[in-house]
Enzyme design. Sequence first.
Site, short mmCIF file in Angstrom:
data_model
loop_
_atom_site.label_atom_id
_atom_site.label_comp_id
_atom_site.label_asym_id
_atom_site.label_seq_id
_atom_site.Cartn_x
_atom_site.Cartn_y
_atom_site.Cartn_z
N ASN A 58 2.51 6.02 -4.65
CA ASN A 58 3.23 4.83 -4.18
C ASN A 58 4.53 4.65 -4.99
O ASN A 58 4.50 4.34 -6.17
CB ASN A 58 2.29 3.62 -4.37
CG ASN A 58 2.88 2.33 -3.85
OD1 ASN A 58 4.06 2.09 -3.97
ND2 ASN A 58 2.03 1.50 -3.29
N ASP A 105 -4.90 0.65 -9.83
CA ASP A 105 -5.43 0.24 -8.55
C ASP A 105 -5.16 -1.24 -8.38
O ASP A 105 -5.26 -2.01 -9.34
CB ASP A 105 -6.93 0.53 -8.44
CG ASP A 105 -7.36 0.52 -6.98
OD1 ASP A 105 -6.98 1.45 -6.25
OD2 ASP A 105 -8.04 -0.43 -6.55
P1 ITT Z 1 -1.92 4.95 -5.04
O1 ITT Z 1 -3.41 4.76 -4.78
O2 ITT Z 1 -1.45 6.34 -4.76
O3 ITT Z 1 -1.50 4.46 -6.41
P2 ITT Z 1 -1.74 2.93 -2.97
O4 ITT Z 1 -0.60 2.24 -2.28
O5 ITT Z 1 -2.79 3.57 -2.09
O6 ITT Z 1 -1.14 4.00 -4.00
P3 ITT Z 1 -3.76 1.15 -4.00
O7 ITT Z 1 -4.89 2.03 -3.64
O8 ITT Z 1 -3.79 0.48 -5.34
O9 ITT Z 1 -2.37 1.90 -3.97
O10 ITT Z 1 -3.62 0.10 -2.82
C1 ITT Z 1 -3.06 -1.08 -3.04
C2 ITT Z 1 -2.64 -1.71 -1.71
O11 ITT Z 1 -2.68 -3.13 -1.92
C3 ITT Z 1 -1.21 -1.36 -1.36
O12 ITT Z 1 -1.13 -0.30 -0.44
C4 ITT Z 1 -0.69 -2.67 -0.77
O13 ITT Z 1 -1.01 -2.73 0.60
C5 ITT Z 1 -1.49 -3.73 -1.53
N1 ITT Z 1 -0.76 -4.11 -2.75
C6 ITT Z 1 -1.08 -3.82 -4.03
N2 ITT Z 1 -0.16 -4.28 -4.89
C7 ITT Z 1 0.75 -4.88 -4.14
C8 ITT Z 1 1.95 -5.52 -4.42
O14 ITT Z 1 2.43 -5.60 -5.65
N3 ITT Z 1 2.64 -6.02 -3.41
C9 ITT Z 1 2.20 -5.93 -2.15
N4 ITT Z 1 1.09 -5.31 -1.77
C10 ITT Z 1 0.37 -4.78 -2.76
#
Ligand code: ITT
Length: 195
Positions: free
Chosen positions: A14, A70
């Site tokens: 991400n 996460d």
């Molecule tokens: P990685 O696992 O590769 O790090 P990811 O995007 O899949 O990337 P996560 O599994 O931690 O990351 O998923 C978190 C999701 O939650 C992310 O895709 C967003 O939809 C939401 N999210 C988390 N933090 C956020 C933020 O700061 N602002 C907005 N949405 C967020």
Amino acid sequence: MPGSSRPVYFATSNRGKIQEARIVLSPYGIEAVPFDGKGVEIQAETVSEVAAFSARAASRIYDRPLIVEDAGLFVEALGGFPGPSSSYVYKTLGIRGVLALLEGARSRRARFRSAVAFCEPTGEPRVFEGEVTGRISKSASGENGFGFDPVFIPSGGRRSMGALTLEEKCAISHRGESMRKFASWYTGPEAGQRF
Ligand code: ITT
């Protein structure tokens, strides 16, 4: 101090997380080095468990110390959904789907949670947590950030997290808090004895 930054591998796919980690970690002299190797992600009830498991597995597979983060959005009226499944729900239902689930809901309260897990190849993970409370707006606004930022209004504010600059977001966000806790530990005496 130029030239004296301490690198840390950040296993994530991400780009938004990388940008925010850089903003938060650079004042501590830590350089977040992106690394696409998060690999295994388990199903669990807390972001801390997910991050700890992934960091432990990835540090062993790639034989290097690293961090994994996460994060998830926990909506009160939906019993904490989507929580640790936020990434999947964002890709499937999307923002519109979550807004539709909240139509007619009495509470729009929500929180983001973040867990940063650091692990060395032969060690056990250390986890640093952060949280921001707020509410889900009725429509999306703002161009910044990622994921659910356009519909999340932090407590005490009026603008969505997507309408904040990344610096403003990091000053109050779940990720800002967890990353600052990690940075204090990583640059402190306890970690310093090992790096
Ligand atoms: P990685 O696992 O590769 O790090 P990811 O995007 O899949 O990337 P996560 O599994 O931690 O990351 O998923 C978190 C999701 O939650 C992310 O895709 C967003 O939809 C939401 N999210 C988390 N933090 C956020 C933020 O700061 N602002 C907005 N949405 C967020």
